[in-house]
Design a protein around this motif. Sequence first.
Motif, PDB file in Angstrom:
ATOM      1  N   UNK A  63       0.975  -1.406   0.056  1.00  0.00           N
ATOM      2  CA  UNK A  63      -0.341   0.197   0.167  1.00  0.00           C
ATOM      3  C   UNK A  63       0.459   1.178  -0.191  1.00  0.00           C
ATOM      4  N   UNK A  64       2.190   1.460  -0.302  1.00  0.00           N
ATOM      5  CA  UNK A  64       3.463   1.891   0.070  1.00  0.00           C
ATOM      6  C   UNK A  64       2.881   3.053  -1.274  1.00  0.00           C
ATOM      7  N   UNK A  65       2.314   2.590  -2.183  1.00  0.00           N
ATOM      8  CA  UNK A  65       2.145   2.817  -3.688  1.00  0.00           C
ATOM      9  C   UNK A  65       1.077   3.855  -3.711  1.00  0.00           C
ATOM     10  N   UNK A  66       0.557   4.406  -2.526  1.00  0.00           N
ATOM     11  CA  UNK A  66      -1.264   5.296  -2.052  1.00  0.00           C
ATOM     12  C   UNK A  66       0.167   6.637  -1.527  1.00  0.00           C
ATOM     13  N   UNK A  67       0.777   6.594  -1.836  1.00  0.00           N
ATOM     14  CA  UNK A  67       1.790   8.117  -1.410  1.00  0.00           C
ATOM     15  C   UNK A  67       1.414   8.870  -2.733  1.00  0.00           C
ATOM     16  N   UNK A  68       1.704   7.767  -3.290  1.00  0.00           N
ATOM     17  CA  UNK A  68       1.589   8.949  -4.992  1.00  0.00           C
ATOM     18  C   UNK A  68       0.532   9.267  -5.738  1.00  0.00           C
ATOM     19  N   UNK A  72      -7.095  10.099  -4.220  1.00  0.00           N
ATOM     20  CA  UNK A  72      -8.041   9.270  -3.935  1.00  0.00           C
ATOM     21  C   UNK A  72      -9.304   9.132  -3.313  1.00  0.00           C
ATOM     22  N   UNK A  73      -9.777   8.888  -3.354  1.00  0.00           N
ATOM     23  CA  UNK A  73     -11.617   9.324  -2.996  1.00  0.00           C
ATOM     24  C   UNK A  73     -12.662   8.481  -2.748  1.00  0.00           C
ATOM     25  N   UNK A  74     -12.641   7.632  -3.911  1.00  0.00           N
ATOM     26  CA  UNK A  74     -12.862   5.647  -3.417  1.00  0.00           C
ATOM     27  C   UNK A  74     -11.755   4.063  -4.111  1.00  0.00           C
ATOM     28  N   UNK A  92      -4.375   8.347   3.450  1.00  0.00           N
ATOM     29  CA  UNK A  92      -5.170   9.054   2.624  1.00  0.00           C
ATOM     30  C   UNK A  92      -6.493  10.271   2.936  1.00  0.00           C
ATOM     31  N   UNK A  93      -5.689  11.128   2.227  1.00  0.00           N
ATOM     32  CA  UNK A  93      -6.080  12.243   3.186  1.00  0.00           C
ATOM     33  C   UNK A  93      -8.531  12.679   2.452  1.00  0.00           C
ATOM     34  N   UNK A 119     -14.326   7.227   7.334  1.00  0.00           N
ATOM     35  CA  UNK A 119     -14.982   6.885   6.430  1.00  0.00           C
ATOM     36  C   UNK A 119     -16.214   7.063   5.749  1.00  0.00           C
ATOM     37  N   UNK A 120     -17.115   7.653   5.346  1.00  0.00           N
ATOM     38  CA  UNK A 120     -18.194   7.367   4.652  1.00  0.00           C
ATOM     39  C   UNK A 120     -19.195   6.748   5.032  1.00  0.00           C
ATOM     40  N   UNK A 121     -18.055   5.703   4.021  1.00  0.00           N
ATOM     41  CA  UNK A 121     -19.188   4.293   2.682  1.00  0.00           C
ATOM     42  C   UNK A 121     -17.609   3.026   3.193  1.00  0.00           C
ATOM     43  N   UNK A 122     -18.150   2.046   3.832  1.00  0.00           N
ATOM     44  CA  UNK A 122     -17.269   0.985   3.784  1.00  0.00           C
ATOM     45  C   UNK A 122     -17.785  -0.727   4.031  1.00  0.00           C
ATOM     46  N   UNK A 123     -17.276  -1.398   2.920  1.00  0.00           N
ATOM     47  CA  UNK A 123     -17.716  -2.508   2.798  1.00  0.00           C
ATOM     48  C   UNK A 123     -16.418  -3.702   2.526  1.00  0.00           C
TER      49      UNK A 123
END
Length: 240
Positions: A63-68, A72-74, A92-93, A119-123
């Motif tokens: 998940x460190x790829x998410x630093x870039x 992302x919202x969804x 993730x802000x 979060x607002x939505x979680x599955x």
Amino acid sequence: IRRPIPERVPIGRFEKRGDGVEEVVDEVVSRSEYLHLIQRACAELGDGLRVRFFDHFEVGFDASVLDHLDEIRCLSIDGMKQVHNPQEVGRLPKLTDLLFGPWGKHNPDVLAALGVQRLEHFTLAGTITPPIDLSPIGEAHSLRTLRLLGRGKNTESIGGCTSLTELAIDPSPKFSLDFINRLASLETLKFVLGKTTSICAIGPLPALTDLSFFEVRLLEDLGDLQRFPRLRRLQLSDQP
């Protein structure tokens, strides 16, 4: 994105040719350029774009790829045997919507690392061993939609998530449905798969308008539906 992003990434499209479909590569870009394209698309489309990471069978998902990809919202992360550095999801802000479909063995505290509390939505789309701790969901005070299509421990803690307007759950005789009585804002309640003989433990829900059951085994008793004064839709599908 089915596997770790390589240093050189082909970008193209699918075209119908003859009786089949061929992949056409238009250009090859660097890994950083590819991540920048995703980042720009997330910024432009917001909630209209879901980024999905899945499979990664050989090495797991880092998940460190998410630093870039902080636009992302969804986000969906599913079919993973391993998720490395899950705390990067929690950083993730702008993330508001997360689908997590684990497969194999994961840390029981993974939901806290993923930051589901904000979060607002979680599955949750899978059941794993050892059981995931669901307690962090009870601290998600902005969560509106929760779909538990898998099971974990401390299910009753979800009763603390009083902002919920929609709940889908896989029922089990191993836990009581009493916690649902604390969800006064609930408008939609769905029971999916699983088994339970009765929902009589659920008392009045003043805002409930939609109640449904799909492939719930052993179900016998719904109780007096007048305890849901605003109920407008009742669906029972694929019941024994």
